[in-house]
Design an enzyme around this catalytic site. Sequence first.
Site, PDB file in Angstrom:
ATOM      1  N   LYS A  10      -0.354   3.936   6.498  1.00 43.07           N
ATOM      2  CA  LYS A  10      -0.977   4.804   5.502  1.00 43.07           C
ATOM      3  C   LYS A  10      -0.407   6.214   5.647  1.00 43.07           C
ATOM      4  O   LYS A  10       0.233   6.557   6.631  1.00 43.07           O
ATOM      5  CB  LYS A  10      -2.491   4.836   5.706  1.00 43.07           C
ATOM      6  CG  LYS A  10      -3.193   3.505   5.524  1.00 43.07           C
ATOM      7  CD  LYS A  10      -3.414   3.160   4.081  1.00 43.07           C
ATOM      8  CE  LYS A  10      -4.041   1.794   3.927  1.00 43.07           C
ATOM      9  NZ  LYS A  10      -3.078   0.690   3.991  1.00 43.07           N
TER      10      LYS A  10
ATOM     11  N   SER B 289       0.810  -1.209   0.000  1.00 40.44           N
ATOM     12  CA  SER B 289       0.000   0.000   0.000  1.00 40.44           C
ATOM     13  C   SER B 289       0.851   1.270   0.000  1.00 40.44           C
ATOM     14  O   SER B 289       0.369   2.314  -0.408  1.00 40.44           O
ATOM     15  CB  SER B 289      -0.964   0.011   1.185  1.00 40.44           C
ATOM     16  OG  SER B 289      -0.279   0.194   2.379  1.00 40.44           O
TER      17      SER B 289
END
Lengths: 173, 178
Positions: B97, B48
Site C-alpha cells: 500500500k 491494489s
Amino acid sequence: MVFTHFRARPFHLTLQTFKLMCAVHLFQTHVFAVGATSGPSMCPTFAVDGDWVATDMTHARNRRKELRIGDLVQYRIPILENADGIKRLVGLPGDYVCMGTPGERGEDQMIQVPEGHCWVLGDNLTASRDSRIFGPLPLALIKGKVVARVLPYGQSGWLHNPLQSAETSQLGS
Amino acid sequence: MSARSFWRPGKGQSRAAVYSFLGLVSWFPVIASFNLYVAEVTRINGKSMYPFMNADRDSILRRDVCLNWKWGANRDLERGMVVTLRSPTQPENIAVKRVVALEGDVIRTKAPYPVATVMVPAEHVWVEGDGPPGTSLDSNTYGPVSKQLITGRITHVLYPFNKFGPLEWRDHKRPLVY
C-alpha cells in the site's frame, strides 16, 4: 583441534559465530524464547519486576489457530516503537467484549472484535495499558504465547489457562 | 575419530558429501535473517497498486518484481512511500500500500469508511491503494494501521526491465493529504 583450527583462521571464527548468531536469533523469534518481564500490568500473575517467562513463538499471529480466551500472549505494542507487552487474551475475532473498566464510566459499552484482531487486557486493570487504550490488537502483532514461568526459581512451572470450557451437561441441567 | 578429521573430512566421499551439505545448510539461517531484516525480492500480487504497479495486469499475467527493503522500514516514514505491511484483517497476508497520512494528519476518508474525516493516531499511518476507491482493501476499510505492522518498503523495481530502477514514489501524482 577446534581451538587451533580457529586460531589459525580468525575470519573463519567470525563467520561461524555470525552464522550461529543468526540461527539462534531465528530460533528465538520463531520457535522459543525466554525473557524478563517488567511492569505492574500483569500483577498478581507476574511480579512488577524479576519474573522471567518462556514464550512459544510458534503461536505468532495465531497462525496455528490454537490461541484461546485466557491465554497469555506476547505482542508488539501497536502504539510504541519496538516494545513488547504481555497481556491476557480476552476476545477473539467476532467476540463481543466490554470496552471499559468494570466500575468506571463507560463500562457498559461493548464492541465486536473485528476480523483478524483480538482484545487483550492486563490482569491488573488499574495499572495496565491494553486494548482499553489502543483498541483491538491486530493478530499480526502477536509474537507468541507465554507458556511457562522460568524465574523466580521456586515458582517456575508451566502456566495453564485458568478458564475451563463449560460442560454441556452443566448447561443442560 | 580424531578431532582433526572432524574439521577436515577424510577421504570417504559420503562423509565429504555430508559435510558439504551441512556447510550449505548452515547458511540458511543467514539467508533467512537477511530476507527478514535487510532486504527481500518480492513479487507484487493483485490490483491494489494499479496502475503504478502491475500496469499490464489487464493484458498479461506478468507481475512486477520489486526490492523490498526491510531495514528500519517503520522509521522515518514519509507520505507517498510504498510499503508492505501485514494486513490487519488477515494476519498471514502481506499487503502493498501507499502511505497517505502520518500520525497527527487529518485525512478525508473514502467509502466504505463510516466517518468523513479521521485524525491518524500516534504511531499509526493511513495506507491506501493507488487504484480508484473500492479496488483496494486499505485503511478506508480497516482504519489507521500501526507502524509495527509495516514489514518493509518497496524501494526498487527489478522487473519488468523497462521500469528497472529506483521506485519514484515522490513523483507519483496523487492528492496525498487533503
